[in-house]
Design a protein around this motif. Sequence first.
Motif, PDB file in Angstrom:
ATOM      1  N   GLY A 142       0.834  -1.196   0.000  1.00 31.62           N
ATOM      2  CA  GLY A 142       0.000   0.000   0.000  1.00 31.62           C
ATOM      3  C   GLY A 142       0.866   1.241   0.000  1.00 31.62           C
ATOM      4  O   GLY A 142       2.097   1.168   0.042  1.00 31.62           O
ATOM      5  N   TYR A 143       0.229   2.406  -0.049  1.00 34.44           N
ATOM      6  CA  TYR A 143       0.949   3.674  -0.020  1.00 34.44           C
ATOM      7  C   TYR A 143       1.407   4.034   1.390  1.00 34.44           C
ATOM      8  O   TYR A 143       2.409   4.702   1.582  1.00 34.44           O
ATOM      9  CB  TYR A 143       0.069   4.794  -0.583  1.00 34.44           C
ATOM     10  N   ASP A 144       0.666   3.584   2.392  1.00 32.43           N
ATOM     11  CA  ASP A 144       1.032   3.794   3.794  1.00 32.43           C
ATOM     12  C   ASP A 144       2.115   2.777   4.158  1.00 32.43           C
ATOM     13  O   ASP A 144       1.896   1.565   4.021  1.00 32.43           O
ATOM     14  CB  ASP A 144      -0.211   3.590   4.665  1.00 32.43           C
ATOM     15  N   PRO A 145       3.290   3.212   4.625  1.00 38.44           N
ATOM     16  CA  PRO A 145       4.362   2.259   4.969  1.00 38.44           C
ATOM     17  C   PRO A 145       3.947   1.220   6.006  1.00 38.44           C
ATOM     18  O   PRO A 145       4.441   0.093   5.987  1.00 38.44           O
ATOM     19  CB  PRO A 145       5.475   3.166   5.509  1.00 38.44           C
TER      20      PRO A 145
ATOM     21  N   ALA B 184      -6.170  -0.134  -1.684  1.00 40.02           N
ATOM     22  CA  ALA B 184      -7.217  -0.953  -1.069  1.00 40.02           C
ATOM     23  C   ALA B 184      -6.786  -1.504   0.281  1.00 40.02           C
ATOM     24  O   ALA B 184      -7.557  -1.492   1.254  1.00 40.02           O
ATOM     25  CB  ALA B 184      -7.606  -2.094  -2.008  1.00 40.02           C
ATOM     26  N   ASN B 185      -5.550  -1.999   0.366  1.00 42.21           N
ATOM     27  CA  ASN B 185      -5.074  -2.546   1.641  1.00 42.21           C
ATOM     28  C   ASN B 185      -4.959  -1.472   2.714  1.00 42.21           C
ATOM     29  O   ASN B 185      -5.205  -1.728   3.894  1.00 42.21           O
ATOM     30  CB  ASN B 185      -3.713  -3.227   1.451  1.00 42.21           C
ATOM     31  N   ASP B 186      -4.558  -0.276   2.297  1.00 42.54           N
ATOM     32  CA  ASP B 186      -4.477   0.829   3.262  1.00 42.54           C
ATOM     33  C   ASP B 186      -5.836   1.071   3.907  1.00 42.54           C
ATOM     34  O   ASP B 186      -5.943   1.218   5.127  1.00 42.54           O
ATOM     35  CB  ASP B 186      -4.025   2.110   2.554  1.00 42.54           C
ATOM     36  N   ILE B 187      -6.864   1.111   3.078  1.00 42.21           N
ATOM     37  CA  ILE B 187      -8.204   1.438   3.574  1.00 42.21           C
ATOM     38  C   ILE B 187      -8.818   0.272   4.339  1.00 42.21           C
ATOM     39  O   ILE B 187      -9.321   0.439   5.464  1.00 42.21           O
ATOM     40  CB  ILE B 187      -9.107   1.865   2.410  1.00 42.21           C
TER      41      ILE B 187
ATOM     42  N   ASN C  89      -5.612  -1.467   7.036  1.00 46.03           N
ATOM     43  CA  ASN C  89      -4.855  -0.588   7.911  1.00 46.03           C
ATOM     44  C   ASN C  89      -5.708   0.500   8.557  1.00 46.03           C
ATOM     45  O   ASN C  89      -5.242   1.190   9.449  1.00 46.03           O
ATOM     46  CB  ASN C  89      -3.711   0.051   7.120  1.00 46.03           C
ATOM     47  N   TYR C  90      -6.939   0.647   8.083  1.00 44.80           N
ATOM     48  CA  TYR C  90      -7.820   1.637   8.715  1.00 44.80           C
ATOM     49  C   TYR C  90      -9.036   0.969   9.351  1.00 44.80           C
ATOM     50  O   TYR C  90      -9.300   1.149  10.535  1.00 44.80           O
ATOM     51  CB  TYR C  90      -8.274   2.694   7.707  1.00 44.80           C
ATOM     52  N   PHE C  91      -9.749   0.169   8.550  1.00 46.17           N
ATOM     53  CA  PHE C  91     -10.980  -0.427   9.079  1.00 46.17           C
ATOM     54  C   PHE C  91     -10.728  -1.681   9.914  1.00 46.17           C
ATOM     55  O   PHE C  91     -11.332  -1.854  10.976  1.00 46.17           O
ATOM     56  CB  PHE C  91     -11.943  -0.754   7.930  1.00 46.17           C
ATOM     57  N   ALA C  92      -9.841  -2.574   9.451  1.00 47.69           N
ATOM     58  CA  ALA C  92      -9.660  -3.844  10.161  1.00 47.69           C
ATOM     59  C   ALA C  92      -8.893  -3.676  11.461  1.00 47.69           C
ATOM     60  O   ALA C  92      -9.198  -4.326  12.463  1.00 47.69           O
ATOM     61  CB  ALA C  92      -8.956  -4.841   9.253  1.00 47.69           C
TER      62      ALA C  92
ATOM     63  N   ARG D  33      -6.775   4.543  12.917  1.00 45.36           N
ATOM     64  CA  ARG D  33      -7.981   5.240  13.369  1.00 45.36           C
ATOM     65  C   ARG D  33      -7.742   6.011  14.664  1.00 45.36           C
ATOM     66  O   ARG D  33      -8.500   6.930  14.992  1.00 45.36           O
ATOM     67  CB  ARG D  33      -9.128   4.242  13.548  1.00 45.36           C
ATOM     68  N   HIS D  34      -6.695   5.635  15.419  1.00 48.07           N
ATOM     69  CA  HIS D  34      -6.334   6.396  16.609  1.00 48.07           C
ATOM     70  C   HIS D  34      -5.631   7.703  16.249  1.00 48.07           C
ATOM     71  O   HIS D  34      -5.569   8.630  17.067  1.00 48.07           O
ATOM     72  CB  HIS D  34      -5.419   5.562  17.516  1.00 48.07           C
ATOM     73  N   GLU D  35      -5.095   7.768  15.032  1.00 49.90           N
ATOM     74  CA  GLU D  35      -4.354   8.947  14.591  1.00 49.90           C
ATOM     75  C   GLU D  35      -5.155   9.854  13.673  1.00 49.90           C
ATOM     76  O   GLU D  35      -4.952  11.070  13.652  1.00 49.90           O
ATOM     77  CB  GLU D  35      -3.084   8.519  13.857  1.00 49.90           C
ATOM     78  N   TYR D  36      -6.053   9.262  12.861  1.00 52.99           N
ATOM     79  CA  TYR D  36      -6.750  10.003  11.818  1.00 52.99           C
ATOM     80  C   TYR D  36      -8.246   9.700  11.838  1.00 52.99           C
ATOM     81  O   TYR D  36      -8.644   8.562  12.125  1.00 52.99           O
ATOM     82  CB  TYR D  36      -6.246   9.600  10.424  1.00 52.99           C
ATOM     83  N   ASP D  37      -9.058  10.699  11.477  1.00 56.70           N
ATOM     84  CA  ASP D  37     -10.411  10.368  11.053  1.00 56.70           C
ATOM     85  C   ASP D  37     -10.306  10.002   9.577  1.00 56.70           C
ATOM     86  O   ASP D  37      -9.232  10.116   8.963  1.00 56.70           O
ATOM     87  CB  ASP D  37     -11.381  11.523  11.305  1.00 56.70           C
ATOM     88  N   LEU D  38     -11.394   9.547   8.983  1.00 53.03           N
ATOM     89  CA  LEU D  38     -11.325   9.037   7.616  1.00 53.03           C
ATOM     90  C   LEU D  38     -10.857  10.089   6.610  1.00 53.03           C
ATOM     91  O   LEU D  38      -9.942   9.808   5.816  1.00 53.03           O
ATOM     92  CB  LEU D  38     -12.679   8.457   7.197  1.00 53.03           C
ATOM     93  N   PRO D  39     -11.413  11.307   6.594  1.00 58.30           N
ATOM     94  CA  PRO D  39     -10.922  12.302   5.627  1.00 58.30           C
ATOM     95  C   PRO D  39      -9.436  12.606   5.789  1.00 58.30           C
ATOM     96  O   PRO D  39      -8.722  12.774   4.794  1.00 58.30           O
ATOM     97  CB  PRO D  39     -11.785  13.532   5.918  1.00 58.30           C
ATOM     98  N   SER D  40      -8.963  12.666   7.025  1.00 57.78           N
ATOM     99  CA  SER D  40      -7.546  12.952   7.260  1.00 57.78           C
ATOM    100  C   SER D  40      -6.664  11.806   6.778  1.00 57.78           C
ATOM    101  O   SER D  40      -5.583  12.025   6.215  1.00 57.78           O
ATOM    102  CB  SER D  40      -7.288  13.216   8.745  1.00 57.78           C
TER     103      SER D  40
END
Length: 376
Positions: free
Chosen positions: A140-143, A192-195, A198-201, A206-213
């Motif tokens: 993904g784009y997120d390391p 796709a893997n980032d979202i 790394n965000y939903f699963a 999610r402790h660092e960002y809301d979805l738009p951020s």
Amino acid sequence: MASLTTCLGGHGSWRRFARPLLLHLVVVVAAAAVFQPGVVVHGASSAGDQKISSIFIFGDSIVDPGNNNNRFTEAKANFPPYGQDFPGGVATGRFSNGLVPGDLLASKLGIKELLPPFLSDDLDLQDLLTGVAFACGGSGYDPLTSKLATTLSSTDQLELFREYKEKLRGLVGEEEMARVISEGVFLTVMGANDILNNYFALPLRRHEYDLPSYVEFLVSSAINFTKTLNNMGAKRIGFVGVPPLGCCPSQITLGGSPSRQCEPLRNQASRLFNSRISQEIEILNAERSVSGSKIAYFDIYYNLLDLIQNPALYGFKDVSEGCCGSTVLNAAIFIAYHSACPNVIDYIFWDGFHPTEKAYNIVVDKLIQQNMKYLM
């Protein structure tokens, strides 16, 4: 410092290129004289017909043809039931029952029938001249995404491309290497893997960002990736957005819809990412066009959604279940040697995340018809 491919191991095949100088020159001259890959795409540009002689793909499991085969990771597919409809029924590491988008694009553009993984043990000169895939399942784009999946990151894939350039330069010289890259088409398929993972699963991001951020963070990372790729010589870049992630069977299951409807929040995240990245790609294209670069956004979201919403038009019967199962554990190593459904042709999805070859084939046709003209 050891190279990335050396650290990964399994690349003894490169020793075959350590030939005497005379043999090396014969190979290069022969390749230049008799091997002329590519296709002329008609009507693609008012400036005339353009030839695509090579294709290069970066991304995740959607376009990984087997780069993870020798890695210790969950994100691999070099075992049945994967590959049951691949030529010879071989599980090559492709996350589908057969071909994946890179193969289909290479074939439909007249380049070659299969797009091999760069980390293959048996690449030859012709493969290097016509293109390879650097994509790795789980990337993904997120390391952080690649770390969680113990796979190669988007930055690692750029390093593989750097090594590719060095190998090709050593074989055919600077001028021919530059020609291959300048005439090639580059596609990136990640996010796709980032979202999903790394965000939903997992709750880490999610402790660092809301979805738009978080989407803004991904977009910034993706644009930096694209700029670096362009700076490394890629002139024609197609940036593929993310599909309707809430419509993956595994995400429908997680959403708990009794009627098996697409999970809305994940689809919202997909649309938000695609909207923002398409805007930024348009800006980047305008900035880089003065140097002869062409960078275009490719929509996959609505192309795949059309199959899901109108399955009968495309000969599908099941839109919300995977042929191999419909949970997050019905994919990759978790279904190794399990049985698949007997009627895969009726399914849009092969496993909990990935489409079937039939679905990929339709979507790739749409992508070519809608977008290739922007890269000519």
